[in-house]
Design an enzyme around this catalytic site. Structure first.
Site: not given
Ligand code: SD4
Length: 295
Positions: A50, A152, A170, A180, A203-204
């Site tokens: 990730s 992340t 990340t 994106r 994170t998330g």
């Molecule tokens: C993001 N917070 O790009 C980061 C990491 C991730 O699903 O992969 N979230 O949204």
């Protein structure tokens, strides 16, 4: 009594990152150099799926990276949608140090990285390529909550001088649309700090964190007197309330870490499974499980 220095960072991959940061900090490196050194560990690790090299690609098979770094004077550097560079955290630091800007994106970020002497490399490992081809078979975008217990890496530091700083890096959400950008490179969303108050990072699911200006809000609640724990909890609950009837709710996970000027810290997440690494002189390096709203 203020507990310092202290370093906290998200997920299991935060532990080796913290150890490196700690070593550099104790060797007399600056806060930003120490953060950079720590974040480079998961970035270069192909088993961390990730972040950086070995990260899951977007739906076109491209690994695209987001990172940012911020110091106690509110200087920021950030790169987003960067491809082909192993260490986006280092490029973000150069944006902070060597440009009049805060954020560089895509081709422009790459051009800047190359002009700073970074090398272009292929970040798609054979393993990631295989997983991408498998994903293409039915090509459904559906973020997986707590992917292999890491996501992340976000790091927050209160240094020896009592100053706050932080960073994020990340490869973003796996199988995202090409182009994106998530929360992680956005100051105020994935990372925020105010040296008078505290620091927070997320994170998330980045979309949910951006919609709510997550990390900035956590810091603002600490300014109003909330503890790091109460601040992280309140913003996580706000995100839950905003998303209860949202299409993202099915796979929504968000987590925050926060650190205040006294060295008090906390983590809190919407769903279970979130943990973070803590390093200080008193207890060394360890993982702590974050409290959460729902399983
Ligand atoms: C993001 N917070 O790009 C980061 C990491 C991730 O699903 O992969 N979230 O949204």
């Amino acid at each position: 009594k203020v507990k310092k220095p202290i370093v906290i960072s998200t997920w299991n991959h935060g532990l080796p990152a913290n150890k490196e940061t700690w070593k550099e900090l104790k060797a007399g490196k600056s806060a930003l150099d120490a953060i950079e050194a720590g974040m480079k560990i998961p970035e270069a690790d192909p088993n961390v799926r990730s972040v950086g090299y070995g990260g899951y690609p977007d739906r076109e098979g491209k690994v695209t990276l987001d990172a940012c770094i911020m110091d106690h004077n509110s200087n920021c550097g950030s790169v987003c949608f960067l491809q082909g560079i192993m260490h986006p955290i280092s490029v973000a630091k150069r944006v902070l140090q060597n440009t009049p800007h805060v954020m560089l994106a895509g081709q422009g970020a790459l051009q800047f990285a190359l002009s700073e002497g970074f090398k272009e490399e292929n970040l798609l490992t054979p393993e990631s390529e295989k997983d991408w081809k498998k994903w293409l078979e039915d090509s459904k975008y559906k973020p997986v909550i707590n992917i292999e217990n890491h996501d992340t890496i976000s790091m927050l530091m209160l240094d020896q001088d009592g100053n706050l700083s932080g960073g994020c890096t990340t490869s973003g959400a796996a199988w995202k649309m090409h182009g994106r950008v998530g929360d992680s490179p956005i100051i105020g969303a994935g990372l925020f700090l105010d040296n008078e108050v505290g620091a927070a990072a997320a994170t998330g699911l980045g979309e949910a964190v951006i919609r709510t200006a997550g990390s900035a809000m956590v810091v603002e609640l600490m300014r109003q007197g909330k503890s790091p724990f109460d601040a992280c909890k309140e913003i996580t609950e706000r995100i839950y309330n905003k998303h209860k009837n949202h299409k993202d709710m099915e796979y929504l996970q968000v987590g925050f870490i926060a650190l205040n000027k006294n060295g008090e810290h906390a983590g809190y997440s919407l769903r279970s499974g979130f943990n973070y690494a803590v390093s200080d002189d008193e207890k060394g390096h360890r993982m702590e499980d974050a409290k959460f709203k729902m399983s």
